[in-house]
Design a protein around this motif. Structure first.
Motif, PDB file in Angstrom:
ATOM      1  N   ARG A  30      40.723  32.693  27.126  1.00  0.00           N
ATOM      2  CA  ARG A  30      39.520  33.516  27.308  1.00  0.00           C
ATOM      3  C   ARG A  30      39.929  34.928  27.704  1.00  0.00           C
ATOM      4  O   ARG A  30      41.060  35.172  28.099  1.00  0.00           O
ATOM      5  N   LYS A  31      38.982  35.827  27.601  1.00  0.00           N
ATOM      6  CA  LYS A  31      39.253  37.233  27.888  1.00  0.00           C
ATOM      7  C   LYS A  31      39.409  37.453  29.392  1.00  0.00           C
ATOM      8  O   LYS A  31      38.697  36.857  30.195  1.00  0.00           O
ATOM      9  N   ILE A  32      40.345  38.337  29.761  1.00  0.00           N
ATOM     10  CA  ILE A  32      40.560  38.678  31.171  1.00  0.00           C
ATOM     11  C   ILE A  32      39.475  39.659  31.578  1.00  0.00           C
ATOM     12  O   ILE A  32      39.343  40.739  30.991  1.00  0.00           O
ATOM     13  N   THR A  33      38.721  39.301  32.610  1.00  0.00           N
ATOM     14  CA  THR A  33      37.610  40.160  33.040  1.00  0.00           C
ATOM     15  C   THR A  33      37.839  40.795  34.410  1.00  0.00           C
ATOM     16  O   THR A  33      37.135  41.728  34.776  1.00  0.00           O
ATOM     17  N   SER A  34      38.806  40.304  35.156  1.00  0.00           N
ATOM     18  CA  SER A  34      39.061  40.835  36.491  1.00  0.00           C
ATOM     19  C   SER A  34      39.632  42.243  36.391  1.00  0.00           C
ATOM     20  O   SER A  34      40.693  42.454  35.795  1.00  0.00           O
ATOM     21  N   PRO A  35      38.951  43.236  36.991  1.00  0.00           N
ATOM     22  CA  PRO A  35      39.479  44.612  36.947  1.00  0.00           C
ATOM     23  C   PRO A  35      40.841  44.729  37.649  1.00  0.00           C
ATOM     24  O   PRO A  35      41.706  45.471  37.204  1.00  0.00           O
ATOM     25  N   LYS A  38      43.463  43.234  35.289  1.00  0.00           N
ATOM     26  CA  LYS A  38      43.643  44.115  34.132  1.00  0.00           C
ATOM     27  C   LYS A  38      44.459  45.348  34.494  1.00  0.00           C
ATOM     28  O   LYS A  38      45.341  45.772  33.751  1.00  0.00           O
TER      29      LYS A  38
END
Length: 110
Positions: A30-35, A38
């Protein structure tokens, strides 16, 4: 070294290099969403490049003094947002001039 041995070494290195890149890619589904994560991942290339480059700077010349002077010149120019080529040229010139000055002073004082 035999050519077969050389090819085996190259093959092992290619496999190891590929695995280091492919396993995390395959594991993340899944896509990494944590700023935070990232931004952490965004700075890894700079940290690795610095970890490899900075020690090499201080061992590149025969003198730690000339290397330190060149490093300081490079940091000052980079801080002033000069281009990579300009920073590299002036750092090399600073190391050359400082080494020449140290050599001259060494011959004068001896």
């Amino acid at each position: 070294m035999e050519f077969k041995t050389y090819l085996m070494y190259v093959g092992v290195m290619a496999l190891v290099t590929y695995l280091v890149r492919a396993v995390p890619f395959a594991a993340m589904n899944r896509k990494i969403t944590s700023p935070f994560f990232k931004s952490f991942l965004a700075y890894i290339p700079y940290a690795v490049l610095s970890a490899m480059t900075v020690p090499a700077i201080f061992t590149a010349t025969g003198s730690v003094i000339a290397s330190t002077f060149a490093f300081v010149v490079a940091v000052i120019l980079a801080y002033r947002k000069k281009g990579l080529i300009e920073v590299a040229i002036f750092a090399c010139a600073a190391a050359f001039v400082m080494q020449a000055l140290l050599d001259f002073l060494g011959t004068v004082w001896v």
